[in-house]
Design a protein around this motif. Structure first.
Motif: not given
Ligand code: SF4
Lengths: 233, 471
Positions: B44-69
Motif C-alpha cells: 500500500a505504501l508503494g516504493n517499499w524498496d526505496q524506503w528500505r534503502e533509505q532506512g538502510k543508509r540512515i542506519r549505516e550512517h548512524a552506525v559508521e559515525n556512532l562516536d560522534y552521534y
C-alpha cells in the motif's frame, strides 16, 4: 552520585576504536541522505483530500470522525457523545482555542480543566476517574489517521491517556498530509527552544494482539478515540 | 538464565519444541498473520524498496559515525535536563539503575516492554533487591507471571494459549477469570492501572534516540510506554548504544518502516517522543530523566567489519516471521534473548560466547527469506553463512562431524580410496535399506536419518554405469 558506569570519554573512545579511528570524530560527518526518500514530496492529491483521508483512516481503526460546520455544532456533538457514553466526569485541557470553541462550562457535566489551580496528584486522580478526556489536536495526519498532541502546563499528557474515551478537537487547517509537516514544525520549535517535554502521536485506540493474536481494544489507553474537526465554510 | 533456556544446544531445545503442537501452531498462525499484514501494508505504501534503502543508509550512517552521534546525543540529553550514564556491560547497567532507584527511594517499578532490559536480566536483579517490579506490556506481564522469557520480539507471548493465560490471571485474582480475550484484557487493565498509579519509577527501553535533539522515541500499541513516562516521578530509559538516528527527519523514515514491517500497521497506536524530564511548569510527566547507554558486546560487533551491519537492525521482527526454522521451533529454542535470524547472527558476539551461540548459525536453511524482508536490508543469510565459517574455524563443530569431514577429505582426494569407499558403502548399507532409503543409520548418520531418509548408495557407481554404457 559517585561515578557509575564509566566516563563518557572512555566509552566514546572505545566506540571510536571499534570504528577504526585513533580518536573520536569531532565534527558532524558529511551526509548525502537525510530523512524520507526524495519522491516523498507532500503529494498534492493527499493535500487536497486531507480531511477525507484523515476521516477514512481513523475510522478504519474504529475511531470516529465528525466534521462540524460551526462552534455550536462542535458543542452539540460533544454533548451528544457525552449522553451516549452516560459520562458524568470530564477532564479537559485548559487550552485557549479549545475553550473558546467548546465552552466547557456549558456541557452540563462535571468538567475539570487541567491547570495549576490543582496539584499534579489531584489532576491525575481526576483524570484516572474521568469518563472522558478532551484535548485539542495540534495536528491531524491524513495519511495515517493520527493525532499529534503536545504536552504542556495546561495540556497534560494524562488527559488523552487515562480516561476510557478521548475526544480530540481541531480546526480543518490543522489537518496535514503526512508526518513530514509535523516533524518540520517540531524542528522549528526546537530551534526556538520551545520543544515540549513530550510529543505523542496517537493512531486509533489502545490495542493489543497478545492473546492468541486476537485483536483487543483498550488494554491501557482509551478504548475510544473520537474526533471533531471544525470546517467553517 | 531462565528455566526455558537451560537445554544444552539449539538442537536439543528445538527437538523439545517440535513436540509442542500448540506452540508450533500458534507461532505459525501468528507469523502468517503478521507477514500477510506486512505485505499488504508495504504494498500500500508503494516504493517499499526505496524506503528500505533509505532506512538502510540512515542506519549505516548512524552506525559508521556512532562516536560522534553518541557524544551529540549525550550533550543534548543533558541540555534538556536529563542525566546520561554509560554502561560497558550488563552488570554496570544493572548497578546504575539500582543506584538511581535507591537515590530516589523507589519501591514500585513499572516497566514497558524492552528487549535490552531482557538482555541485561534487569528484573531478576531488581527483585533480588526486594523491589516491586511489574512488566506492563500485556504479553510481558503474562510472561512475568509464567516466569518465561519472550519468544518473539514483537509478540513475545505467542506461545501461550488463552487457557494458560486465564490460569495465570486466576492465580493472581484468586478467582476464576474467564478465558475470552475481553475478560483477560480487562483484568490486566485493572491490575496494571493500579500499578501505574502507585509506581514511583518507570523503566523503558528506547526505540530510537534522536542525536541532534536529545530525545528518545517509544513505540507501543497498548500505551504502556506512555503511562510509564507520564505517571512515575522518575523515568529511566535504557538503550543499546547503536539505537539512534541523527535527526528528526530520519526518525520519520524508521517510523514508516518499523510498524509496517512489524505488524502491518501504518503507524503504531502510540509513538511518544520524549525530550527529557517534564518542564518545570508541567503538571504531569517525570521530574527526573535518566538515559543509560549500553555497550554489552556491541563494540565487538562494531569492530568487526563483516558483522557491523547487524547493528543496523531496528527490531521489527519481520525476519522471524518468514524464517522456516523459527516457524517450526519458536523463539525459546534459540536459547538466547534474541532469537530468529537476527538473534542467530548477533548472540555469539553480544555474549562473546562462540562455543555456546555460534551454532545458531545452523538454525537456518539459508533460504534468504530473512534478507529479502529485512526492513533495513541486512544480508542476514549471508552473515549466517559467514558465522558458520567462523564457528568451524573456531573448531566448535561437534568432534564427530569434524572426524567425518576429515575422513571425507582424505578419502575423496584419492581416486583409489574413493572407489573402495563406495564399494564398502554398497555392502555395508544393505541391512539398513528400506525401499531405496536408509532409514535407521548408525551414528553419525543417525543425526540425519532420525528425521529424514537418506538415499541409499546406488548399486552401481556413476563411473561403472558410464563405462558400461560407453564401451
Ligand atoms: S534484522 Fe531486519 S528484519 Fe530482522 S528484526 Fe532486524 S530490522 Fe527487522
Amino acid at each position: 552520585m559517585e561515578q557509575l558506569g564509566i566516563p563518557e570519554q572512555d566509552f566514546i573512545n572505545t566506540v571510536a576504536r571499534a570504528l577504526g579511528r585513533s580518536e573520536p570524530l569531532k565534527h558532524a560527518p558529511q551526509r548525502d541522505i537525510v530523512g524520507p526518500p526524495d519522491f516523498w514530496q507532500e503529494d498534492e492529491e493527499i493535500r487536497k483530500h486531507s480531511l477525507e483521508l484523515f476521516k477514512k483512516n481513523l475510522e478504519g481503526l474504529s475511531g470516529r470522525v465528525v466534521i462540524a460546520q460551526s462552534a455550536a455544532e462542535v458543542q452539540q456533538q460533544v454533548k451528544t457523545w457525552l449522553t451516549e457514553l452516560e459520562a458524568k466526569n470530564v477532564i479537559c485541557w485548559d487550552h485557549g482555542d479549545l475553550k473558546e470553541l467548546l465552552q466547557p462550562e456549558t456541557l452540563g457535566v462535571n468538567v475539570q480543566l487541567w491547570n495549576d489551580g490543582h496539584s499534579s496528584k489531584e489532576l491525575i486522580d481526576v483524570a484516572a476517574r474521568a469518563d472522558v478526556g478532551i484535548t485539542w489536536i495540534n495536528f491531524g495526519i491524513a495519511y495515517t489517521g493520527s493525532m499529534a498532541v503536545l504536552s504542556g502546563a495546561r495540556t497534560g499528557r494524562s488527559v488523552s491517556l487515562l480516561p476510557p474515551t478521548h475526544i480530540g478537537i481541531c480546526k480543518r487547517s490543522q489537518i496535514v498530509p503526512t508526518m513530514t509537516s509535523v516533524i518540520k514544525h517540531l524542528v522549528d520549535l526546537r530551534g526556538q527552544g520551545h520543544l515540549p517535554a513530550t510529543i505523542n502521536f496517537i493512531t486509533g485506540p489502545s490495542r493489543t494482539s497478545d492473546i492468541e493474536m486476537d485483536l483487543s481494544i483498550g488494554v491501557h489507553g482509551p478504548y475510544r478515540t473520537w474526533v471533531i474537526v471544525l470546517d467553517e465554510q | 538464565m531462565n528455566k526455558i533456556h537451560q537445554g544444552k544446544t539449539f538442537r536439543e531445545r528445538a527437538r523439545e519444541a517440535l513436540k509442542d503442537d500448540f506452540m508450533r501452531q500458534a507461532v505459525r498462525k501468528a507469523v502468517d498473520t503478521l507477514e500477510t499484514r506486512k505485505e499488504e501494508a508495504t504494498d500500500a505504501l508503494g516504493n517499499w524498496d526505496q524506503w528500505r534503502e533509505q532506512g538502510k543508509r540512515i542506519r549505516e550512517h548512524a552506525v559508521e559515525n556512532l562516536d560522534y552521534y553518541l557524544s551529540q546525543l549525550a550533550a543534548n540529553v543533558r541540555n534538556n535536563g536529563g542525566t546520561v550514564y554509560f554502561a560497558p556491560e550488563a552488570k554496570d547497567a544493572r548497578q546504575i539503575i539500582l543506584e538511581i532507584i535507591k537515590k530516589h527511594g523507589g519501591k514500585h517499578i513499572v516497566k514497558s516492554k524492552s528487549m535490552v532490559t531482557e538482555e541485561i536480566h534487569l528484573n531478576k536483579a531488581l527483585i533480588k533487591e526486594g523491589l516491586d517490579v511489574v512488566e506492563t506490556d500485556l504479553a510481558e506481564y503474562i510472561l512475568q507471571l509464567a516466569d518465561e522469557p519472550p519468544s518473539h520480539i514483537v509478540v513475545p507471548s505467542i506461545h501461550k494459549s488463552r487457557d494458560q493465560i486465564a490460569e495465570l490471571f486466576s492465580n493472581v485474582a484468586r478467582e476464576k477469570i474467564p478465558n475470552d480475550t475481553p475478560s483477560l484484557t480487562a483484568f490486566s487493565r485493572k491490575v496494571l492501572r493500579e500499578k501505574f498509579l502507585q509506581a514511583d519509577i518507570g523503566i523503558t527501553g528506547c526505540n530510537f534516540a534522536i542525536a541532534d535533539t536529545g530525545a528518545i522515541s517509544l513505540v507501543t500499541n497498548e500505551g504502556n510506554a506512555r503511562l510509564t513516562n507520564s505517571l512515575p516521578k522518575v523515568h529511566i530509559a535504557v538503550m543499546g548504544m547503536e539505537r539512534l538516528v541523527p535527526s528528526f527527519a530520519d526518525l520519520e523514515v524508521l517510523l514508516t518502516l518499523l510498524p509496517r514491517s512489524a505488524t502491518g500497521q501504518k503507524l503504531t497506536s502510540y509513538i511518544s517522543i520524549t525530550n527529557g524530564p517534564k518542564k518545570p511548569e508541567d503538571l504531569d510527566g517525570p521530574d527526573y530523566f535518566y538515559l543509560v547507554i549500553l555497550d554489552n558486546g556491541r563494540s565487538r560487533i562494531l569492530a568487526d567489519t563483516e558483522f557491523r551491519q547487524s547493528l543496523h537492525c531496528i527490531r521489527c521482527g519481520a525476519c522471524f516471521n518468514v524464517c522456516p526454522v523459527y516457524r517450526q521451533v519458536g523463539g525459546h529454542s534459540y536459547g538466547s534473548v534474541y532469537g530468529g535470524p537476527i538473534g542467530s547472527v548477533i548472540s555469539a558476539f553480544l555474549t562473546n560466547d562462540m562455543e555456546r551461540y555460534g551454532g545458531l548459525a545452523y538454525a537456518s536453511t539459508l533460504c534468504a527469506a530473512c534478507s529479502t524482508v529485512c526492513a533495513v536490508k541486512i544480508p542476514l543469510h549471508d552473515l549466517l553463512l559467514k558465522l558458520r565459517h567462523r564457528y568451524v574455524t573456531h573448531k566448535y563443530t561437534p568432534a564427530a562431524e569434524r572426524t567425518v569431514f576429515k575422513l571425507w577429505r582424505t578419502t575423496f582426494q584419492n581416486p583409489k580410496t574413493y572407489r573402495l569407499a563406495i564399494k564398502m558403502a554398497q555392502k555395508a548399507q544393505s541391512p539398513l535399506v528400506n525401499n531405496g532409503y536408509i532409514i535407521k543409520g548408525p551414528p553419525p548418520l543417525s543425526a540425519w536419518t532420525n528425521s529424514r531418509y537418506f538415499p541409499k548408495a546406488a548399486e552401481k557407481t556413476f563411473r561403472e554405469q558410464w563405462q558400461q554404457q560407453h564401451h
